[in-house]
Design a protein around this motif. Structure first.
Motif, mmCIF file in Angstrom:
data_model
loop_
_atom_site.group_PDB
_atom_site.id
_atom_site.type_symbol
_atom_site.label_atom_id
_atom_site.label_comp_id
_atom_site.label_asym_id
_atom_site.label_seq_id
_atom_site.Cartn_x
_atom_site.Cartn_y
_atom_site.Cartn_z
ATOM 1 N N GLU A 33 -23.593 -21.769 -38.509
ATOM 2 C CA GLU A 33 -24.869 -22.003 -37.999
ATOM 3 C C GLU A 33 -24.440 -23.056 -36.668
ATOM 4 N N GLN A 34 -23.324 -24.083 -37.447
ATOM 5 C CA GLN A 34 -23.070 -25.223 -36.746
ATOM 6 C C GLN A 34 -22.098 -24.898 -35.465
ATOM 7 N N SER A 35 -21.653 -23.622 -35.448
ATOM 8 C CA SER A 35 -20.426 -23.295 -34.593
ATOM 9 C C SER A 35 -21.021 -23.423 -33.158
ATOM 10 N N PRO A 36 -20.371 -23.684 -32.396
ATOM 11 C CA PRO A 36 -20.737 -23.731 -30.853
ATOM 12 C C PRO A 36 -20.551 -22.271 -30.188
ATOM 13 N N ILE A 37 -20.044 -21.441 -30.831
ATOM 14 C CA ILE A 37 -19.882 -20.017 -30.289
ATOM 15 C C ILE A 37 -21.060 -19.396 -30.085
ATOM 16 N N ASP A 38 -21.358 -18.618 -29.006
ATOM 17 C CA ASP A 38 -22.483 -17.932 -28.641
ATOM 18 C C ASP A 38 -22.224 -16.617 -28.988
ATOM 19 N N PRO A 39 -22.777 -16.086 -30.161
ATOM 20 C CA PRO A 39 -22.149 -14.591 -30.457
ATOM 21 C C PRO A 39 -22.509 -13.504 -29.264
ATOM 22 N N VAL A 40 -23.540 -13.628 -28.565
ATOM 23 C CA VAL A 40 -23.778 -12.787 -27.457
ATOM 24 C C VAL A 40 -22.671 -12.798 -26.427
ATOM 25 N N ARG A 41 -22.380 -13.975 -26.002
ATOM 26 C CA ARG A 41 -21.228 -14.391 -24.954
ATOM 27 C C ARG A 41 -19.866 -13.766 -25.489
ATOM 28 N N ALA A 42 -19.524 -13.873 -26.779
ATOM 29 C CA ALA A 42 -18.625 -13.605 -27.465
ATOM 30 C C ALA A 42 -18.380 -12.176 -27.678
ATOM 31 N N TYR A 43 -19.496 -11.493 -27.656
ATOM 32 C CA TYR A 43 -19.418 -10.144 -27.892
ATOM 33 C C TYR A 43 -19.325 -9.446 -26.397
ATOM 34 N N ILE A 44 -19.929 -9.855 -25.331
ATOM 35 C CA ILE A 44 -19.788 -9.166 -23.916
ATOM 36 C C ILE A 44 -18.608 -9.704 -23.330
ATOM 37 N N GLY A 45 -18.181 -10.951 -23.450
ATOM 38 C CA GLY A 45 -16.874 -11.464 -22.731
ATOM 39 C C GLY A 45 -17.407 -11.710 -21.497
ATOM 40 N N GLU A 46 -16.658 -11.276 -20.569
ATOM 41 C CA GLU A 46 -16.759 -11.889 -19.013
ATOM 42 C C GLU A 46 -17.827 -11.056 -18.373
ATOM 43 N N MET A 47 -18.248 -10.063 -18.940
ATOM 44 C CA MET A 47 -19.124 -8.929 -17.983
ATOM 45 C C MET A 47 -20.595 -9.661 -17.844
ATOM 46 N N SER A 48 -21.027 -9.336 -16.863
ATOM 47 C CA SER A 48 -22.458 -9.871 -16.532
ATOM 48 C C SER A 48 -23.547 -8.725 -16.872
ATOM 49 N N ILE A 49 -24.515 -9.256 -17.501
ATOM 50 C CA ILE A 49 -25.743 -8.326 -17.779
ATOM 51 C C ILE A 49 -26.964 -8.963 -17.446
#
Length: 329
Positions: A33-49
């Motif tokens: 929970e303290q991780s700065p990683i955004d799971p959504v961004r990590a999942y979609i990568g550089e794609m724009s949604i």
């Protein structure tokens, strides 16, 4: 064996295990929970949604759900036997863990046996040749192994035996582009050899040095001196009085090394792209796949605790001499 004492012993160990799992799960969940990683961004990568799609993914990942609520929901499902669904593999966590841990278990078991046999043999040889050039060579070899990081050894082995010599595959557990039903037993062994040898080196040095010291200690004991006075010499003396007395302590140490074995497997699997539980743990951590990560934490805790439990049983019940020797020292 005192079965009443064993029952009390196992009861205490079970309570410790339950407490350990609770603490480990809570700590792991808090760290994620303290991780700065955004799971959504990590999942979609550089794609724009679109914002609507992003909102759906955030709801799917539970990004905006309070941490304590997510943990309680997960714990409630766990008590029901449901480990949840992996967010990155899109399948039940149980299936992911079953598939990945089976592959890792084969790797760790073969490495564990190889390191134990090789380390014990080197330790016996060094103890028999105490003070000679052979003994010094084995000690230098063990010191180098103890100082070398596992991932560095894995990279060196990969470059030499897979890239330069081409004796083994560069990675994976099966050939690329081959259907699962067409993969032979020898194909799997061929892919397993290099990771197994690399991981086994992790435990060779500690077992060899421990066995050497114990054998030297045994060979300097009074009953061995008495056996020598009766005319016993050579390897028969080592076999009857040395190996018998150092085997169980060495096995105990080997079981205590489960934590190093599991940690080494994570690094080796990453270097060789081996599809095991360690590689899944790294992927889950980098993408904030909390259900999968917590399941792997539980599996790893149970695995390490099992090794320590077996070592404790040997220590307490199978070979009380280990405890008696420690009390005298």
């Amino acid at each position: 064996m005192n079965y009443k004492k064993l029952s009390i012993f196992m009861g205490k160990k079970t309570l410790k295990l339950v407490f350990l799992l609770i603490v480990v799960c809570m700590a792991s969940f808090w760290i994620v929970e303290q991780s700065p990683i955004d799971p959504v961004r990590a999942y979609i990568g550089e794609m724009s949604i679109q914002p609507e799609q992003k909102a759906k993914l955030e709801e799917y990942w539970g990004v905006n759900t309070p941490a304590h609520e997510k943990f309680l929901n997960w714990a409630e499902n766990l008590l029901k036997g449901d480990l949840g669904t992996s967010l990155i593999y899109r399948m039940p966590v149980t299936e992911v863990v079953k598939e990945r841990f089976a592959a890792s278990l084969i790797l760790m078991a073969s490495s564990w046996l190889l390191s134990g046999v090789l380390g014990f043999a080197l330790g016996i040889l060094a103890g028999m040749k105490n003070g000679t050039l052979i003994d010094k060579a084995i000690k230098v070899y063990c010191y180098i192994l103890l100082a070398a990081p596992t991932f560095w050894l894995a990279l060196i082995f990969l470059l030499i035996f897979a890239v330069n010599l081409g004796w083994f595959p560069v990675g994976l557990s099966v050939p690329i582009g081959v259907a699962s039903e067409d993969v032979t037993f020898f194909d799997r062994i061929h892919h397993l050899i290099l990771p197994t040898v690399t991981l086994s080196l992790l435990g060779v040095a500690s077992i060899a040095m421990f066995t050497r010291e114990k054998l030297i200690e045994v060979m300097e004991s009074d009953y061995v001196l008495f056996a020598k006075a009766r005319g016993e010499t050579g390897f028969d003396l080592i076999k009857r009085h040395g190996i018998r007395n150092v085997a169980l302590p060495a096995i105990t140490l080997q079981f205590l090394g489960f934590s190093e074995l599991f940690g080494g497997a994570v690094l080796v699997e990453q270097v060789f792209s081996y599809p095991g539980i360690g590689q899944a743990a790294v992927a889950a951590g980098l993408r904030s796949d909390v259900p999968l990560l917590l399941a792997i934490v539980i599996i790893s805790a149970l695995f390490v605790y099992s090794g320590n439990l077996i070592a404790d049983i040997i220590y307490e019940f199978v070979d009380p001499r280990i405890r008696q020797q420690e009390r005298r020292t």
